[in-house]
Enzyme design. Structure first.
Site, PDB file in Angstrom:
ATOM      1  N   HIS A  57      -3.235   6.982   0.442  1.00 58.11           N
ATOM      2  CA  HIS A  57      -3.862   6.873  -0.888  1.00 58.11           C
ATOM      3  C   HIS A  57      -4.407   8.214  -1.390  1.00 58.11           C
ATOM      4  O   HIS A  57      -5.089   8.238  -2.409  1.00 58.11           O
ATOM      5  CB  HIS A  57      -4.991   5.833  -0.923  1.00 58.11           C
ATOM      6  CG  HIS A  57      -4.545   4.441  -0.605  1.00 58.11           C
ATOM      7  ND1 HIS A  57      -5.258   3.326  -0.954  1.00 58.11           N
ATOM      8  CD2 HIS A  57      -3.433   3.955   0.016  1.00 58.11           C
ATOM      9  CE1 HIS A  57      -4.628   2.242  -0.549  1.00 58.11           C
ATOM     10  NE2 HIS A  57      -3.506   2.600   0.057  1.00 58.11           N
ATOM     11  N   HIS A 105       5.658  -3.242   2.761  1.00 59.44           N
ATOM     12  CA  HIS A 105       5.765  -2.998   1.312  1.00 59.44           C
ATOM     13  C   HIS A 105       6.486  -1.697   1.014  1.00 59.44           C
ATOM     14  O   HIS A 105       6.314  -0.709   1.727  1.00 59.44           O
ATOM     15  CB  HIS A 105       4.407  -3.077   0.620  1.00 59.44           C
ATOM     16  CG  HIS A 105       3.364  -2.083   1.063  1.00 59.44           C
ATOM     17  ND1 HIS A 105       3.132  -0.896   0.411  1.00 59.44           N
ATOM     18  CD2 HIS A 105       2.476  -2.114   2.091  1.00 59.44           C
ATOM     19  CE1 HIS A 105       2.138  -0.248   0.998  1.00 59.44           C
ATOM     20  NE2 HIS A 105       1.733  -0.954   2.026  1.00 59.44           N
ATOM     21  N   GLU A 129       2.119  -4.469  -3.158  1.00 61.30           N
ATOM     22  CA  GLU A 129       0.971  -4.484  -2.245  1.00 61.30           C
ATOM     23  C   GLU A 129      -0.134  -3.569  -2.748  1.00 61.30           C
ATOM     24  O   GLU A 129      -1.321  -3.899  -2.678  1.00 61.30           O
ATOM     25  CB  GLU A 129       1.403  -4.059  -0.834  1.00 61.30           C
ATOM     26  CG  GLU A 129       0.412  -4.447   0.257  1.00 61.30           C
ATOM     27  CD  GLU A 129      -0.690  -3.442   0.487  1.00 61.30           C
ATOM     28  OE1 GLU A 129      -1.639  -3.769   1.204  1.00 61.30           O
ATOM     29  OE2 GLU A 129      -0.638  -2.302  -0.078  1.00 61.30           O
ATOM     30  N   GLU A 130       0.249  -2.407  -3.264  1.00 65.63           N
ATOM     31  CA  GLU A 130      -0.760  -1.418  -3.657  1.00 65.63           C
ATOM     32  C   GLU A 130      -1.465  -1.794  -4.956  1.00 65.63           C
ATOM     33  O   GLU A 130      -2.369  -1.105  -5.402  1.00 65.63           O
ATOM     34  CB  GLU A 130      -0.122  -0.020  -3.769  1.00 65.63           C
ATOM     35  CG  GLU A 130       0.472   0.505  -2.461  1.00 65.63           C
ATOM     36  CD  GLU A 130      -0.563   0.791  -1.371  1.00 65.63           C
ATOM     37  OE1 GLU A 130      -1.748   0.493  -1.559  1.00 65.63           O
ATOM     38  OE2 GLU A 130      -0.144   1.323  -0.315  1.00 65.63           O
ATOM     39  N   ASP A 154       6.334  -0.368  -2.164  1.00 68.68           N
ATOM     40  CA  ASP A 154       5.648   0.357  -3.245  1.00 68.68           C
ATOM     41  C   ASP A 154       4.624   1.314  -2.653  1.00 68.68           C
ATOM     42  O   ASP A 154       4.196   1.167  -1.499  1.00 68.68           O
ATOM     43  CB  ASP A 154       4.982  -0.624  -4.227  1.00 68.68           C
ATOM     44  CG  ASP A 154       3.848  -1.444  -3.594  1.00 68.68           C
ATOM     45  OD1 ASP A 154       3.986  -1.845  -2.408  1.00 68.68           O
ATOM     46  OD2 ASP A 154       2.834  -1.675  -4.270  1.00 68.68           O
TER      47      ASP A 154
END
Ligand code: BES
Ligand code: ZN
Length: 457
Positions: free
Chosen positions: A427, A86, A153-154, A88
């Site tokens: 994150h 991903h 994805e996030e 993003d």
């Protein structure tokens, strides 16, 4: 292969410079104000994929962010790898906790700091460079490859399952490769054969139409903040056991072999507590910390909001209270079934004094492969060649819901080929990627394609 490895070793500094360009794009999928950056990042990936020699490169639209697709299919008869990653990234707040700006990649002590460094841009880029090395040095790859890099994805990959169903023929392959997980620890490369699943909910309670004076109304009207706390307290007991009826019905017990294998891993609980500032570990008493994270489900409160939280004091009875909660699931728990059990329980324990709204958000199934499958073993040999050490076999507590979609929709096994580290702040502020692991990861990825080519299917 020697030529390929020499090329990779000579390109070390160039790789880092190029990666900085990718890390400079704030492709935060959760924030609408970054929609332009997300698109720009997709285009950056497509340009890079053309540069390294992939063909049929294009952005495939979805109702959300585009999927970047590219392939190289010049090895008839050889296996086909579907690479998934991903582009993003997660939001960066709280910004003031970053030592250097999240989208100006900075190197300190052999680590590159930036949002997306480990999750997942750095790891996707590693495969771009491994493909480039093969194509530059040999004019070919040992396998066929299809890349699909998504941009949601996030935020839960809402459009990905439909995308996969709609492009079944194009995505036909023999195995999926994903680099979006961590190694067990620094210097301990690993192969992951299991992930937890997820169900996520928002709970909204309303106790009155407006905030009220707590002296004039307190004691006669329910306080939704307090009701919410009481409801949450009924989700899990003090020992970490979840109280939703039926929640554990489908949980596969850990096998003795697995528990024995995990007990030999170099895990030091004292160091773990120190590294993360944890006063005392918590969890079900019959399980070790690794077992609690990898092999047992959990219920967590991800966020709480209610009432007055500013400086000073305000005597108020809040009108509303909200909680974001999620459950990590293990095989064979089914997210739909668990969601049903959760909703039924929430409705049962909510008192009539509040209005209740329960909203289901994203999620996905747990996944587990047997670690003696040929692809995972091939990946293990590639890791050994890239990192100079045999990998340990682990499960992970995180979730990549698309892994089970690949299995169910395309019948494809997945290889989770991650080189992040558990302390790389995915994150969180100061996300980073170890540049040694990044470099060895490029070598290991290049080796992986060869190892998969050598698998007799
Ligand atoms: N890369 C992570 C997943 C991950 C990290 C798995 C480390 C295992 C080890 C991924 O980007 C992620 O954060 N996934 C979400 C999934 C959710 C949004 C459906 C997660 O696990 O919270
Ligand atoms: Zn990720």
């Amino acid at each position: 292969m020697d030529k390929v490895i020499d090329f990779i070793n000579l390109s070390r500094d160039r790789y880092v410079d190029e990666l900085k360009g990718l890390l400079a794009i704030p492709s935060i999928s959760a924030l609408p104000e970054h929609a332009g950056d997300v698109k720009r990042c997709a285009e950056w990936c497509a340009d890079e994929m053309r540069r390294i020699g992939l063909q049929n490169v294009r952005l495939i639209p979805t109702p959300g962010n585009p999927v970047v697709y590219g392939d190289w299919l010049g090895a008839p008869g050889a296996p086909t790898i579907l690479y998934y990653g991903h582009y993003d990234v997660q939001p960066v707040d709280p910004l003031d906790l970053w030592t250097t700006p999240p989208f100006e990649a900075t190197i300190r002590d052999g680590e590159i700091y930036a949002r997306g460094a480990a999750d997942d841009k750095g790891q996707v880029f590693m495969h771009f460079k491994a493909v480039e090395a093969h194509l530059k040095q040999n004019g070919r790859l040992p396998v066929n490859m299809k890349f699909m890099i998504e941009g949601e994805e996030e935020v839960g990959s809402a459009h990905l399952d439909d995308f996969i169903r709609a492009h079944k023929t194009e995505l036909k392959a023999d195995v999926v490769v994903i680099s979006d997980t961590s190694m067990f620890a620094r210097g301990v490369p690993s192969m992951c054969y299991g992930l937890r699943g997820l169900v996520y909910f928002q709970i909204d309670l309303r106790g009155s139409s407006t905030d009220m004076h707590s002296g004039l109304f307190g004691g006669a009207v329910a306080n939704p903040a307090f009701v919410l706390a009481q409801m949450l307290a009924q989700m899990k007991d003090r020992g970490g056991h979840i109280k939703i009826p039926g929640f554990y019905d489908a949980v596969l017990p850990l096998s003795d072999d697995e528990r024995k294998a995990w007990a030999t891993l170099p895990f030091n609980e004292r160091q773990y507590k120190k590294d993360f500032g944890i006063p005392k570990v918590f969890g079900e008493s019959d399980y070790t910390t690794l077992e609690r994270i990898w092999g047992r489900p959990t219920f967590e409160v991800n966020g709480l909001l209610s009432g007055f939280t500013g400086d000073g004091a305000k005597t108020v009875l809040p009108a509303v209270a909200m909680a974001k909660v999620s459950m990590r699931l293990v095989p064979d728990q089914d997210p739909n079934k668990i969601a049903e059990l959760f909703e039924t329980y929430v409705r049962k324990i909510a008192p009539k004094t509040v209005d209740l709204k329960v909203t289901r958000m994203h999620g996905g199934k747990p996944w587990m492969a047997s670690y003696d499958n040929v692809f995972i073993q091939a990946a293990g040999r590639a890791i050994e060649k890239g990192f100079g050490k045999k990998p340990v076999f682990v499960r992970e507590g995180g979730s990549i819901p698309v892994v089970s979609t690949f299995q169910e929709e395309l019948g494809l096994p997945s290889v989770l080929f991650g080189v992040g580290l558990p302390d790389e702040n995915a994150h969180a502020p100061n996300e980073k990627l170890d540049l040694g692991n990044f470099h060895n990861g490029i070598i290991a990825s290049a080796m992986l394609y060869q190892e998969i080519a050598d698998c007799r299917l």
